[in-house]
Scaffold this active site. Structure first.
Site, PDB file in Angstrom:
ATOM      1  N   ARG A  70       0.853  -1.180   0.000  1.00 36.06           N
ATOM      2  CA  ARG A  70       0.000   0.000   0.000  1.00 36.06           C
ATOM      3  C   ARG A  70       0.890   1.231   0.000  1.00 36.06           C
ATOM      4  NH1 ARG A  70       2.392   1.733   3.607  1.00 36.06           N
ATOM      5  NH2 ARG A  70       0.845   3.318   3.972  1.00 36.06           N
ATOM      6  N   GLY A  71       0.290   2.380  -0.221  1.00 38.94           N
ATOM      7  CA  GLY A  71       1.041   3.591  -0.482  1.00 38.94           C
ATOM      8  C   GLY A  71       1.095   3.807  -1.981  1.00 38.94           C
ATOM      9  N   ALA A  72       0.756   5.021  -2.416  1.00 37.30           N
ATOM     10  CA  ALA A  72       0.603   5.274  -3.846  1.00 37.30           C
ATOM     11  C   ALA A  72       1.819   4.869  -4.680  1.00 37.30           C
ATOM     12  CB  ALA A  72       0.262   6.754  -4.069  1.00 37.30           C
ATOM     13  N   ARG A  74      -7.617  -0.373  -6.878  1.00 33.85           N
ATOM     14  CA  ARG A  74      -7.681   0.753  -5.944  1.00 33.85           C
ATOM     15  C   ARG A  74      -7.991   2.010  -6.761  1.00 33.85           C
ATOM     16  NH1 ARG A  74      -4.728   0.326  -1.174  1.00 33.85           N
ATOM     17  NH2 ARG A  74      -5.971   2.114  -0.530  1.00 33.85           N
ATOM     18  N   GLN A 103      -2.437   2.373  10.091  1.00 34.74           N
ATOM     19  CA  GLN A 103      -1.126   2.400   9.459  1.00 34.74           C
ATOM     20  C   GLN A 103      -0.124   3.230  10.242  1.00 34.74           C
ATOM     21  OE1 GLN A 103      -4.064   3.112   7.887  1.00 34.74           O
ATOM     22  NE2 GLN A 103      -3.986   2.607   5.715  1.00 34.74           N
ATOM     23  N   ASP A 114      -2.166  10.552  -1.763  1.00 38.87           N
ATOM     24  CA  ASP A 114      -2.415   9.550  -2.790  1.00 38.87           C
ATOM     25  C   ASP A 114      -2.764  10.182  -4.131  1.00 38.87           C
ATOM     26  OD1 ASP A 114      -2.759   6.551  -1.521  1.00 38.87           O
ATOM     27  OD2 ASP A 114      -3.068   8.143  -0.065  1.00 38.87           O
ATOM     28  N   ASN A 145      -5.699  12.363   0.797  1.00 42.36           N
ATOM     29  CA  ASN A 145      -4.848  11.493   1.625  1.00 42.36           C
ATOM     30  C   ASN A 145      -5.733  10.685   2.571  1.00 42.36           C
ATOM     31  OD1 ASN A 145      -2.107  10.673   2.289  1.00 42.36           O
ATOM     32  ND2 ASN A 145      -2.426  11.666   4.256  1.00 42.36           N
ATOM     33  N   LYS A 146      -5.114   9.872   3.355  1.00 39.49           N
ATOM     34  CA  LYS A 146      -5.835   8.983   4.270  1.00 39.49           C
ATOM     35  C   LYS A 146      -6.855   9.751   5.103  1.00 39.49           C
ATOM     36  CE  LYS A 146      -5.194   5.470   4.210  1.00 39.49           C
ATOM     37  NZ  LYS A 146      -5.872   4.463   3.361  1.00 39.49           N
TER      38      LYS A 146
END
Length: 375
Positions: free
Chosen positions: A53-55, A90, A209, A250, A260-261
Protein backbone atom coordinates in the site's frame (compact mmCIF):
# COMPACT_ATOMS: atom_id res chain seq x y z
CA UNK A 1 16.01 1.05 4.56
CA UNK A 2 17.09 -1.54 7.12
CA UNK A 3 15.17 -4.15 9.06
CA UNK A 4 17.15 -5.81 11.84
CA UNK A 5 20.31 -4.58 10.17
CA UNK A 6 19.49 -5.92 6.69
CA UNK A 7 18.87 -3.63 3.73
CA UNK A 8 15.45 -3.93 2.10
CA UNK A 9 13.34 -2.36 -0.56
CA UNK A 10 9.60 -2.98 -0.40
CA UNK A 11 9.57 -4.79 -3.75
CA UNK A 12 12.27 -6.74 -5.60
CA UNK A 13 12.95 -9.47 -8.11
CA UNK A 14 13.59 -12.85 -6.57
CA UNK A 15 16.72 -14.89 -7.34
CA UNK A 16 14.90 -16.68 -10.17
CA UNK A 17 14.94 -13.38 -12.07
CA UNK A 18 11.20 -13.18 -12.77
CA UNK A 19 9.01 -13.64 -9.68
CA UNK A 20 8.49 -10.64 -7.41
CA UNK A 21 9.12 -10.38 -3.67
CA UNK A 22 7.19 -8.08 -1.37
CA UNK A 23 6.87 -7.44 2.35
CA UNK A 24 3.44 -8.52 3.60
CA UNK A 25 2.43 -5.29 5.32
CA UNK A 26 -0.83 -6.76 6.66
CA UNK A 27 1.24 -8.71 9.22
CA UNK A 28 3.23 -5.76 10.57
CA UNK A 29 4.22 -4.84 13.22
CA UNK A 30 3.82 -8.24 14.85
CA UNK A 31 5.45 -10.32 12.14
CA UNK A 32 7.90 -9.46 9.36
CA UNK A 33 7.30 -11.80 6.46
CA UNK A 34 7.93 -11.66 2.74
CA UNK A 35 5.90 -13.34 0.04
CA UNK A 36 6.33 -14.12 -3.64
CA UNK A 37 4.14 -12.92 -6.52
CA UNK A 38 4.10 -15.14 -9.59
CA UNK A 39 1.02 -13.99 -11.55
CA UNK A 40 -0.81 -10.77 -12.35
CA UNK A 41 -3.61 -12.10 -10.12
CA UNK A 42 -1.13 -12.26 -7.24
CA UNK A 43 -0.13 -8.64 -7.87
CA UNK A 44 -3.74 -7.46 -8.08
CA UNK A 45 -4.62 -9.30 -4.88
CA UNK A 46 -1.59 -7.85 -3.06
CA UNK A 47 -2.73 -4.34 -3.99
CA UNK A 48 -6.42 -4.91 -3.18
CA UNK A 49 -5.77 -6.55 0.20
CA UNK A 50 -3.10 -3.97 1.11
CA UNK A 51 -0.22 -6.40 1.40
CA UNK A 52 1.35 -3.51 -0.47
CA UNK A 53 0.00 0.00 0.00
CA UNK A 54 1.04 3.59 -0.48
CA UNK A 55 0.60 5.27 -3.85
CA UNK A 56 4.19 4.85 -5.14
CA UNK A 57 4.47 1.20 -4.09
CA UNK A 58 1.07 0.37 -5.59
CA UNK A 59 2.34 1.76 -8.89
CA UNK A 60 5.55 -0.26 -8.70
CA UNK A 61 3.62 -3.44 -7.91
CA UNK A 62 1.33 -2.84 -10.87
CA UNK A 63 4.35 -2.39 -13.13
CA UNK A 64 5.71 -5.78 -12.10
CA UNK A 65 2.19 -7.22 -12.34
CA UNK A 66 2.23 -6.36 -16.05
CA UNK A 67 5.57 -8.12 -16.39
CA UNK A 68 4.09 -11.25 -14.84
CA UNK A 69 1.10 -11.05 -17.18
CA UNK A 70 3.33 -10.77 -20.24
CA UNK A 71 5.46 -13.66 -19.05
CA UNK A 72 2.35 -15.84 -19.07
CA UNK A 73 0.96 -14.40 -22.32
CA UNK A 74 3.08 -11.86 -24.26
CA UNK A 75 0.23 -10.71 -26.50
CA UNK A 76 -1.03 -7.15 -26.69
CA UNK A 77 -4.49 -8.21 -25.55
CA UNK A 78 -2.95 -9.80 -22.44
CA UNK A 79 -1.25 -6.51 -21.62
CA UNK A 80 -4.51 -4.57 -21.97
CA UNK A 81 -6.47 -7.02 -19.81
CA UNK A 82 -3.83 -6.99 -17.11
CA UNK A 83 -3.75 -3.21 -17.07
CA UNK A 84 -7.51 -2.99 -16.58
CA UNK A 85 -7.40 -5.65 -13.88
CA UNK A 86 -4.71 -3.81 -11.93
CA UNK A 87 -6.27 -0.33 -12.26
CA UNK A 88 -9.56 -1.67 -10.86
CA UNK A 89 -7.98 -2.72 -7.56
CA UNK A 90 -7.68 0.75 -5.94
CA UNK A 91 -9.54 3.76 -7.43
CA UNK A 92 -8.06 6.70 -5.52
CA UNK A 93 -4.26 6.62 -5.88
CA UNK A 94 -3.30 8.09 -9.24
CA UNK A 95 0.15 6.42 -9.25
CA UNK A 96 -1.51 3.12 -10.07
CA UNK A 97 -3.07 4.45 -13.25
CA UNK A 98 0.10 6.39 -14.08
CA UNK A 99 2.37 3.34 -13.72
CA UNK A 100 0.13 1.15 -15.86
CA UNK A 101 -0.07 3.85 -18.56
CA UNK A 102 3.71 4.36 -18.41
CA UNK A 103 4.35 0.66 -18.93
CA UNK A 104 1.74 0.11 -21.64
CA UNK A 105 2.78 3.17 -23.66
CA UNK A 106 6.43 2.09 -23.62
CA UNK A 107 5.60 -1.51 -24.49
CA UNK A 108 3.47 -0.38 -27.44
CA UNK A 109 6.49 1.30 -29.02
CA UNK A 110 7.14 -0.31 -32.42
CA UNK A 111 10.74 -0.98 -31.38
CA UNK A 112 9.40 -3.13 -28.55
CA UNK A 113 6.46 -4.76 -30.33
CA UNK A 114 8.83 -5.91 -33.08
CA UNK A 115 10.88 -7.89 -30.57
CA UNK A 116 10.46 -11.59 -29.96
CA UNK A 117 8.29 -12.70 -27.05
CA UNK A 118 11.19 -13.28 -24.69
CA UNK A 119 12.84 -9.96 -25.51
CA UNK A 120 9.54 -8.10 -25.05
CA UNK A 121 9.08 -9.63 -21.62
CA UNK A 122 12.67 -8.71 -20.74
CA UNK A 123 11.98 -5.14 -21.87
CA UNK A 124 8.97 -5.01 -19.55
CA UNK A 125 11.08 -6.10 -16.58
CA UNK A 126 13.69 -3.47 -17.44
CA UNK A 127 10.98 -0.79 -17.52
CA UNK A 128 9.58 -1.86 -14.15
CA UNK A 129 13.07 -1.81 -12.62
CA UNK A 130 13.64 1.67 -14.05
CA UNK A 131 10.33 2.86 -12.58
CA UNK A 132 11.39 1.55 -9.15
CA UNK A 133 14.82 3.18 -9.31
CA UNK A 134 13.26 6.48 -10.35
CA UNK A 135 10.88 6.29 -7.39
CA UNK A 136 13.82 5.93 -5.01
CA UNK A 137 15.64 8.88 -6.58
CA UNK A 138 12.49 11.02 -6.39
CA UNK A 139 11.97 10.20 -2.72
CA UNK A 140 15.59 10.95 -1.87
CA UNK A 141 15.15 14.39 -3.45
CA UNK A 142 11.92 14.94 -1.51
CA UNK A 143 13.86 14.13 1.64
CA UNK A 144 16.53 16.70 0.82
CA UNK A 145 14.00 19.42 -0.01
CA UNK A 146 11.82 18.65 3.00
CA UNK A 147 14.72 18.56 5.44
CA UNK A 148 15.19 22.29 4.84
CA UNK A 149 11.74 22.86 6.35
CA UNK A 150 12.77 20.90 9.43
CA UNK A 151 15.96 22.97 9.64
CA UNK A 152 13.83 26.12 9.45
CA UNK A 153 11.67 24.86 12.31
CA UNK A 154 14.76 24.14 14.39
CA UNK A 155 16.15 27.62 13.72
CA UNK A 156 12.90 29.16 14.92
CA UNK A 157 13.13 27.42 18.30
CA UNK A 158 14.58 29.33 21.23
CA UNK A 159 16.59 26.26 22.18
CA UNK A 160 18.06 24.48 19.16
CA UNK A 161 18.88 21.47 21.31
CA UNK A 162 15.18 20.74 21.72
CA UNK A 163 13.83 18.29 19.16
CA UNK A 164 11.70 19.51 16.29
CA UNK A 165 8.23 18.17 17.03
CA UNK A 166 6.60 16.73 13.90
CA UNK A 167 3.10 15.29 13.54
CA UNK A 168 2.30 12.90 10.72
CA UNK A 169 -0.74 10.90 9.68
CA UNK A 170 -1.03 7.42 8.16
CA UNK A 171 2.17 5.94 6.72
CA UNK A 172 4.20 7.78 4.11
CA UNK A 173 7.52 6.17 4.94
CA UNK A 174 9.62 3.67 3.03
CA UNK A 175 6.87 1.05 3.40
CA UNK A 176 4.62 3.22 1.20
CA UNK A 177 7.23 3.59 -1.54
CA UNK A 178 9.97 1.51 -3.11
CA UNK A 179 12.38 2.99 -0.55
CA UNK A 180 13.06 6.15 1.52
CA UNK A 181 9.44 7.34 1.79
CA UNK A 182 7.79 10.66 1.04
CA UNK A 183 6.63 12.44 4.21
CA UNK A 184 9.10 10.48 6.35
CA UNK A 185 12.06 10.95 3.97
CA UNK A 186 12.84 14.45 5.35
CA UNK A 187 12.56 13.09 8.88
CA UNK A 188 15.00 10.27 8.19
CA UNK A 189 17.46 12.62 6.53
CA UNK A 190 17.22 15.12 9.38
CA UNK A 191 17.74 12.38 11.96
CA UNK A 192 20.73 10.99 10.04
CA UNK A 193 22.20 14.51 9.83
CA UNK A 194 22.11 14.84 13.61
CA UNK A 195 19.05 17.10 13.88
CA UNK A 196 17.00 16.18 16.93
CA UNK A 197 13.47 15.25 15.88
CA UNK A 198 10.50 13.65 17.57
CA UNK A 199 7.48 12.34 15.68
CA UNK A 200 3.90 12.29 16.92
CA UNK A 201 2.42 9.24 15.15
CA UNK A 202 -1.36 9.24 14.64
CA UNK A 203 -2.82 5.76 15.02
CA UNK A 204 -4.75 6.32 11.75
CA UNK A 205 -7.94 4.37 12.20
CA UNK A 206 -9.36 2.17 10.88
CA UNK A 207 -6.40 0.27 9.37
CA UNK A 208 -3.98 1.78 11.88
CA UNK A 209 -1.13 2.40 9.46
CA UNK A 210 0.29 4.90 11.93
CA UNK A 211 0.90 2.66 14.88
CA UNK A 212 1.37 -0.53 12.88
CA UNK A 213 3.64 0.78 10.10
CA UNK A 214 4.98 4.29 10.78
CA UNK A 215 5.87 3.54 14.39
CA UNK A 216 7.47 0.24 13.37
CA UNK A 217 9.73 1.72 10.71
CA UNK A 218 10.69 4.73 12.85
CA UNK A 219 11.65 2.30 15.59
CA UNK A 220 13.72 0.26 13.12
CA UNK A 221 15.61 3.42 12.14
CA UNK A 222 16.03 4.73 15.69
CA UNK A 223 13.94 7.89 15.27
CA UNK A 224 12.21 9.02 18.52
CA UNK A 225 8.41 8.87 18.30
CA UNK A 226 5.23 8.64 20.33
CA UNK A 227 2.01 6.97 19.18
CA UNK A 228 -1.13 9.02 19.82
CA UNK A 229 -4.83 8.61 19.18
CA UNK A 230 -6.16 10.24 16.04
CA UNK A 231 -8.06 12.82 18.08
CA UNK A 232 -5.08 13.94 20.20
CA UNK A 233 -3.37 16.04 17.52
CA UNK A 234 -5.50 19.13 18.06
CA UNK A 235 -4.74 19.25 21.78
CA UNK A 236 -1.01 18.85 21.14
CA UNK A 237 -1.13 21.73 18.67
CA UNK A 238 -3.01 23.94 21.13
CA UNK A 239 -0.34 23.23 23.76
CA UNK A 240 2.55 24.11 21.46
CA UNK A 241 3.80 20.55 21.28
CA UNK A 242 3.84 20.44 17.45
CA UNK A 243 6.21 22.52 15.31
CA UNK A 244 5.04 21.28 11.94
CA UNK A 245 2.85 18.65 10.29
CA UNK A 246 3.84 16.64 7.25
CA UNK A 247 1.82 13.99 5.45
CA UNK A 248 1.88 12.16 2.17
CA UNK A 249 -0.83 12.08 -0.47
CA UNK A 250 -2.42 9.55 -2.79
CA UNK A 251 -3.50 12.13 -5.34
CA UNK A 252 -2.96 15.88 -5.64
CA UNK A 253 -4.90 17.98 -8.12
CA UNK A 254 -3.36 20.50 -10.49
CA UNK A 255 -4.86 23.16 -8.21
CA UNK A 256 -3.13 21.86 -5.07
CA UNK A 257 -5.99 20.03 -3.35
CA UNK A 258 -4.70 16.95 -1.54
CA UNK A 259 -6.33 13.55 -1.20
CA UNK A 260 -4.85 11.49 1.62
CA UNK A 261 -5.84 8.98 4.27
CA UNK A 262 -9.08 9.73 6.09
CA UNK A 263 -8.43 12.17 8.94
CA UNK A 264 -5.84 14.28 7.14
CA UNK A 265 -8.33 17.10 6.58
CA UNK A 266 -9.02 17.35 10.30
CA UNK A 267 -5.29 17.64 11.06
CA UNK A 268 -4.97 20.39 8.48
CA UNK A 269 -7.87 22.28 10.05
CA UNK A 270 -6.30 22.04 13.51
CA UNK A 271 -2.92 23.14 12.15
CA UNK A 272 -4.49 26.12 10.38
CA UNK A 273 -6.35 27.15 13.54
CA UNK A 274 -3.13 27.04 15.56
CA UNK A 275 -0.81 28.66 13.03
CA UNK A 276 1.25 25.51 12.50
CA UNK A 277 2.75 24.75 9.06
CA UNK A 278 1.04 21.87 7.28
CA UNK A 279 3.21 20.36 4.56
CA UNK A 280 2.43 17.62 2.07
CA UNK A 281 5.21 15.56 0.48
CA UNK A 282 4.52 14.11 -2.94
CA UNK A 283 6.35 12.59 -5.87
CA UNK A 284 5.30 14.12 -9.18
CA UNK A 285 3.53 10.94 -10.42
CA UNK A 286 1.03 11.60 -7.61
CA UNK A 287 -0.12 14.83 -9.29
CA UNK A 288 -3.28 14.44 -11.35
CA UNK A 289 -2.89 17.19 -13.95
CA UNK A 290 -6.34 16.41 -15.36
CA UNK A 291 -8.18 17.53 -12.20
CA UNK A 292 -8.47 20.98 -10.66
CA UNK A 293 -11.04 20.27 -7.94
CA UNK A 294 -10.35 17.71 -5.21
CA UNK A 295 -14.07 17.03 -4.97
CA UNK A 296 -13.83 15.14 -8.27
CA UNK A 297 -11.42 12.55 -6.86
CA UNK A 298 -13.12 9.16 -6.35
CA UNK A 299 -13.02 8.14 -2.69
CA UNK A 300 -12.49 4.45 -2.06
CA UNK A 301 -14.98 2.87 0.35
CA UNK A 302 -13.54 -0.24 1.93
CA UNK A 303 -14.92 -3.20 3.87
CA UNK A 304 -16.88 -1.99 6.95
CA UNK A 305 -15.21 -4.85 8.84
CA UNK A 306 -12.07 -2.73 9.02
CA UNK A 307 -14.06 -0.35 11.25
CA UNK A 308 -16.00 -2.88 13.30
CA UNK A 309 -13.09 -5.25 13.98
CA UNK A 310 -9.43 -4.95 14.88
CA UNK A 311 -6.51 -7.39 14.86
CA UNK A 312 -3.71 -7.57 17.40
CA UNK A 313 -1.58 -9.78 19.59
CA UNK A 314 -3.15 -11.05 22.82
CA UNK A 315 -1.40 -11.64 26.13
CA UNK A 316 -0.51 -15.17 25.05
CA UNK A 317 1.27 -13.79 21.99
CA UNK A 318 -1.36 -14.99 19.51
CA UNK A 319 -2.71 -12.81 16.72
CA UNK A 320 -6.45 -12.43 17.05
CA UNK A 321 -9.24 -10.48 15.36
CA UNK A 322 -11.90 -9.12 17.69
CA UNK A 323 -15.15 -7.23 17.29
CA UNK A 324 -15.37 -3.66 18.60
CA UNK A 325 -19.11 -3.04 18.17
CA UNK A 326 -22.31 -4.88 18.92
CA UNK A 327 -23.31 -7.52 16.41
CA UNK A 328 -25.19 -6.10 13.44
CA UNK A 329 -23.98 -2.50 13.89
CA UNK A 330 -23.73 -0.79 10.49
CA UNK A 331 -20.46 0.96 9.66
CA UNK A 332 -19.07 3.15 6.89
CA UNK A 333 -15.44 3.03 5.84
CA UNK A 334 -14.33 5.95 3.67
CA UNK A 335 -10.61 5.47 3.10
CA UNK A 336 -9.59 9.02 2.11
CA UNK A 337 -10.56 12.66 2.49
CA UNK A 338 -9.73 15.89 0.66
CA UNK A 339 -7.66 18.69 2.17
CA UNK A 340 -8.26 21.90 0.18
CA UNK A 341 -5.22 23.77 -1.04
CA UNK A 342 -5.97 26.75 1.20
CA UNK A 343 -5.07 24.62 4.26
CA UNK A 344 -1.75 23.37 2.83
CA UNK A 345 1.25 25.56 3.68
CA UNK A 346 3.40 24.09 0.90
CA UNK A 347 3.92 21.03 -1.28
CA UNK A 348 7.26 19.24 -1.13
CA UNK A 349 8.26 17.59 -4.41
CA UNK A 350 11.44 16.18 -5.90
CA UNK A 351 11.97 19.48 -7.72
CA UNK A 352 11.53 21.70 -4.70
CA UNK A 353 8.94 23.27 -2.40
CA UNK A 354 6.04 25.24 -3.82
CA UNK A 355 2.72 26.81 -2.96
CA UNK A 356 -0.28 24.48 -3.08
CA UNK A 357 -1.69 26.09 -6.18
CA UNK A 358 -1.82 25.75 -9.94
CA UNK A 359 0.92 28.33 -10.45
CA UNK A 360 3.00 26.90 -7.65
CA UNK A 361 3.02 23.46 -9.21
CA UNK A 362 3.56 24.77 -12.74
CA UNK A 363 6.51 26.80 -11.46
CA UNK A 364 8.22 23.49 -10.70
CA UNK A 365 6.75 21.53 -13.61
CA UNK A 366 6.42 24.07 -16.47
CA UNK A 367 6.33 21.29 -19.06
CA UNK A 368 2.86 20.34 -17.79
CA UNK A 369 1.31 23.75 -18.50
CA UNK A 370 -0.35 22.59 -21.73
CA UNK A 371 -1.79 19.55 -19.92
CA UNK A 372 -3.40 21.79 -17.32
CA UNK A 373 -4.76 24.24 -19.89
CA UNK A 374 -6.39 21.39 -21.76
CA UNK A 375 -7.95 19.87 -18.63
Amino acid sequence: MKVAGRQYRTIWLEDDGWSVGIIDQTLLPHSFEVCRLTTVEDAARAIATMQVRGAPLIGATAAYGLCLALRADPSGSSLERAGQQLIATRPTAVNLRWAVAYMIEALRDPKVTSLGDGERVAAAYDLAAKLCDEDVAINQAIGTNGMRLIEMARSAKSDNAQPVQILTHCNAGWLATVDCGTALAPIYQAHDAGIAVHVWVDETRPRNQGFSLTAWELQQHGVPFTVITDNAGGLLMQRGAVDLCITGTDRTTAGGDVCNKIGTYLKALAAHDNGIPFYVALPSPTIDWTLHDGGAIPIEERDPGEVTHVSGRDEAGQLRRVALVSEGSPAANHAFDITPARLVTALVTERGVCAASREGLLGLFPERRDDVLEA
